[in-house]
Enzyme design. Structure first.
Site, PDB file in Angstrom:
ATOM      1  N   LYS A   1       0.858  -1.184   0.000  1.00 30.62           N
ATOM      2  CA  LYS A   1       0.000   0.000   0.000  1.00 30.62           C
ATOM      3  C   LYS A   1       0.884   1.219   0.000  1.00 30.62           C
ATOM      4  CE  LYS A   1      -4.490   0.835   0.216  1.00 30.62           C
ATOM      5  NZ  LYS A   1      -5.557  -0.034  -0.292  1.00 30.62           N
TER       6      LYS A   1
HETATM    7  P1  NAD Z   1     -13.623   7.704  -2.284  1.00 26.85           P
HETATM    8  O1  NAD Z   1     -12.684   8.796  -1.909  1.00 26.85           O
HETATM    9  O2  NAD Z   1     -14.090   7.605  -3.686  1.00 26.85           O
HETATM   10  O3  NAD Z   1     -14.962   7.824  -1.364  1.00 26.85           O
HETATM   11  C1  NAD Z   1     -14.954   7.930   0.027  1.00 26.85           C
HETATM   12  C2  NAD Z   1     -16.364   8.305   0.475  1.00 26.85           C
HETATM   13  O4  NAD Z   1     -16.416   8.314   1.905  1.00 26.85           O
HETATM   14  C3  NAD Z   1     -16.808   9.704   0.027  1.00 26.85           C
HETATM   15  O5  NAD Z   1     -18.183   9.677  -0.292  1.00 26.85           O
HETATM   16  C4  NAD Z   1     -16.590  10.549   1.275  1.00 26.85           C
HETATM   17  O6  NAD Z   1     -17.428  11.705   1.304  1.00 26.85           O
HETATM   18  C5  NAD Z   1     -16.989   9.539   2.339  1.00 26.85           C
HETATM   19  N1  NAD Z   1     -16.497   9.840   3.662  1.00 26.85           N
HETATM   20  C6  NAD Z   1     -15.263  10.264   4.034  1.00 26.85           C
HETATM   21  N2  NAD Z   1     -15.221  10.445   5.361  1.00 26.85           N
HETATM   22  C7  NAD Z   1     -16.449  10.119   5.833  1.00 26.85           C
HETATM   23  C8  NAD Z   1     -17.025  10.109   7.114  1.00 26.85           C
HETATM   24  N3  NAD Z   1     -16.338  10.477   8.196  1.00 26.85           N
HETATM   25  N4  NAD Z   1     -18.313   9.685   7.226  1.00 26.85           N
HETATM   26  C9  NAD Z   1     -19.029   9.341   6.129  1.00 26.85           C
HETATM   27  N5  NAD Z   1     -18.529   9.328   4.893  1.00 26.85           N
HETATM   28  C10 NAD Z   1     -17.263   9.728   4.760  1.00 26.85           C
HETATM   29  O7  NAD Z   1     -12.952   6.357  -1.770  1.00 26.85           O
HETATM   30  P2  NAD Z   1     -13.290   4.864  -2.218  1.00 26.85           P
HETATM   31  O8  NAD Z   1     -12.375   4.482  -3.308  1.00 26.85           O
HETATM   32  O9  NAD Z   1     -14.778   4.744  -2.405  1.00 26.85           O
HETATM   33  O10 NAD Z   1     -12.841   4.051  -0.922  1.00 26.85           O
HETATM   34  C11 NAD Z   1     -13.690   3.887   0.203  1.00 26.85           C
HETATM   35  C12 NAD Z   1     -13.131   2.782   1.096  1.00 26.85           C
HETATM   36  O11 NAD Z   1     -13.070   1.569   0.349  1.00 26.85           O
HETATM   37  C13 NAD Z   1     -11.705   3.010   1.629  1.00 26.85           C
HETATM   38  O12 NAD Z   1     -11.607   2.399   2.896  1.00 26.85           O
HETATM   39  C14 NAD Z   1     -10.842   2.243   0.635  1.00 26.85           C
HETATM   40  O13 NAD Z   1      -9.612   1.855   1.201  1.00 26.85           O
HETATM   41  C15 NAD Z   1     -11.742   1.052   0.369  1.00 26.85           C
HETATM   42  N6  NAD Z   1     -11.476   0.344  -0.878  1.00 26.85           N
HETATM   43  C16 NAD Z   1     -11.505   0.982  -2.092  1.00 26.85           C
HETATM   44  C17 NAD Z   1     -11.299   0.246  -3.257  1.00 26.85           C
HETATM   45  C18 NAD Z   1     -11.427   0.874  -4.630  1.00 26.85           C
HETATM   46  O14 NAD Z   1     -11.390   0.127  -5.617  1.00 26.85           O
HETATM   47  N7  NAD Z   1     -11.616   2.183  -4.740  1.00 26.85           N
HETATM   48  C19 NAD Z   1     -11.024  -1.122  -3.183  1.00 26.85           C
HETATM   49  C20 NAD Z   1     -10.994  -1.748  -1.942  1.00 26.85           C
HETATM   50  C21 NAD Z   1     -11.241  -1.003  -0.792  1.00 26.85           C
END
Ligand code: NAD
Length: 420
Positions: free
Chosen positions: A105
């Site tokens: 990561k």
């Molecule tokens: P992103 O930045 O696209 O979205 C994050 C979302 O969370 C946004 O809507 C933001 O407004 C919201 N958010 C942030 N802080 C918050 C809070 N305190 N309360 C409520 N909502 C809040 O990110 P993403 O790519 O959707 O990733 C989200 C999670 O999924 C992370 O933990 C990431 O590690 C995990 N993840 C992502 C992927 C991927 O393919 N993008 C794959 C596996 C895991």
């Protein structure tokens, strides 16, 4: 107070399966610490002429099963311990979904919303030139994560290719389709989460998708694509949220009857889900505490913790985010009889389609969206069935089952390769 340090949580999870597997002490020690931790200082002259120095991280946890693989996140709270935890979870995730990758990561401690796009591009290029020797299609393959996207991956690919003197699409995944990205990659994590929701309600609630309600925390890449796919599958969405706040349907409606595109387009246009016309703004806490069949935390780590675990009223929690439940909350949910589908299984659709992208790049091939989604469906369902069968057989919760299966595969690869 329990620890909010995600690496302590990752270590506590690893310790929780030592009674299920016999791991020799030397392998256990190797699993506890990443193989490499790279920290780089990134001084940058910003477009307003100020100079700022950012810190970048790349942590490579384990590569016994194949090249290191894992996302890069941009966030003000990125720290070495956070990146170490996320790297370890990537090792387990690749093993659970059974792809030939290890875990890594990376990230930069930065608030990307405060930087103009030009500065963000130069910061990304500077980071890649600093870690150029640590990444590569056969060694370590980054991908998007919090606040990074296909555009960020395009800059990474271009910078790395310039340094190598030829085009190297397989150095990153999650690229735009035009330069070697895979069909279906941007929706893959959310689609995989929705598949886990479907399988979990079938197995544990004996219900069809059309008979369930779901609350989703986070409406970014993963949260919004989870909602979209769940709606396509017929599930009823009762509450959603983002960093600004939450939303439920206005009036006496128990779930949104608005179309997904209406919810998504307005949330983007107006800046938050709680500003969408026709919704009732609620707090983020209310979203997490909704009385629904399934709760999907899809935002950040540590969202379900000691302080709110007893207030969770869903029957199932499907972890779309990485590490959204603390170890203490995990135990509290179990005591309340809530079934939890762990992150390393639930959100592995993203790394699975990243693997498909890497295979396509290496073969100079391009699969159709139907082909990608078909393979995602088959492999997610298979992994879900493997984890639940292990849990049934050993009478353990799904987190320990998924972790035990993953660690067993990683240790086997280490042992066979002679890692001692
Ligand atoms: P992103 O930045 O696209 O979205 C994050 C979302 O969370 C946004 O809507 C933001 O407004 C919201 N958010 C942030 N802080 C918050 C809070 N305190 N309360 C409520 N909502 C809040 O990110 P993403 O790519 O959707 O990733 C989200 C999670 O999924 C992370 O933990 C990431 O590690 C995990 N993840 C992502 C992927 C991927 O393919 N993008 C794959 C596996 C895991």
């Amino acid at each position: 107070m329990e620890s909010e340090n995600p690496f302590n949580n990752a270590l506590a999870q690893l310790a929780s399966i030592t009674d299920l597997l016999t791991i020799s002490q030397e392998y256990y020690e190797m699993l506890k610490s990443p193989r490499r931790e790279v920290i780089v200082a990134l001084p940058l002259k910003l477009s307003d002429d100020a100079v700022a120095t950012f810190t970048g991280y790349r942590v490579q946890h384990n590569n016994a099963r194949g090249p290191y693989k894992g996302g890069i996140r941009y966030h003000p709270s990125v720290s070495l311990d956070e990146v170490k935890a996320l790297a370890m979870w990537m090792t387990w995730k690749s093993a659970v979904i059974d792809i030939p990758f290890g875990g890594a990561k990376g990230g930069i401690t930065v608030d990307p919303k405060k930087l103009p796009l030009d500065d963000l591009e130069r910061l990304t290029r500077k980071f890649i030139s600093a870690i150029e020797r640590d990444i590569g299609p056969e060694t370590d393959i980054p991908a998007p994560d919090l606040n990074t996207n296909a555009q960020t991956m395009a800059w990474i690919m271009n910078e790395y290719s310039k340094l190598r003197g030829h085009n190297v699409p397989a150095v990153v995944t999650g690229k735009p389709i035009e330069i070697g990205g895979s069909e279906g990659r941007s929706a893959a994590t959310g689609r995989g989460v929705a598949i886990c929701v479907r399988e979990a309600v079938r197995k544990y609630l004996h219900k069809d998708m059309k008979d369930i309600t779901v609350a989703v925390q986070g409406f970014g890449n993963v949260g919004s694509n989870t909602v979209k796919t769940l709606m396509e599958m017929g599930a009823k969405i009762a509450a959603i949220s983002d960093v600004v706040g939450g939303a439920r349907p206005r009036g006496s409606r128990a779930y949104f009857d608005e179309k997904f595109d209406y919810l998504y387009d307005n949330s983007i246009k107006l800046g938050s889900v709680n500003k969408i016309p026709g919704v009732e703004p609620i707090s983020n806490a209310e979203v997490l505490e909704s009385e629904v069949d399934v709760l999907v935390p899809a935002a950040l780590e540590n969202q379900i913790h000691e302080g709110n675990a007893s207030k969770i009223r869903s029957k199932i929690v499907v972890e779309a985010a990485n590490g959204p439940t603390t170890p203490m909350a995990d135990k509290a949910l179990q005591r309340s009889g809530i079934t939890l589908v762990p992150d390393i299984l639930a959100n592995s659709g993203g790394v699975l389609v990243s693997y498909f992208e890497w295979v396509q790049n290496l073969n100079r091939d391009h699969w159709t969206e139907e082909e990608v989604n078909g393979r995602l469906e088959t492999r997610m369902t298979h992994a879900f069935n493997q984890v639940t069968a292990y849990a049934d057989k050993h009478n353990v919760d799904l987190r320990r089952a998924a972790l035990a299966l993953a660690v067993d595969k990683v240790v086997a690869a280490m042992r066979l390769s002679g890692w001692h």
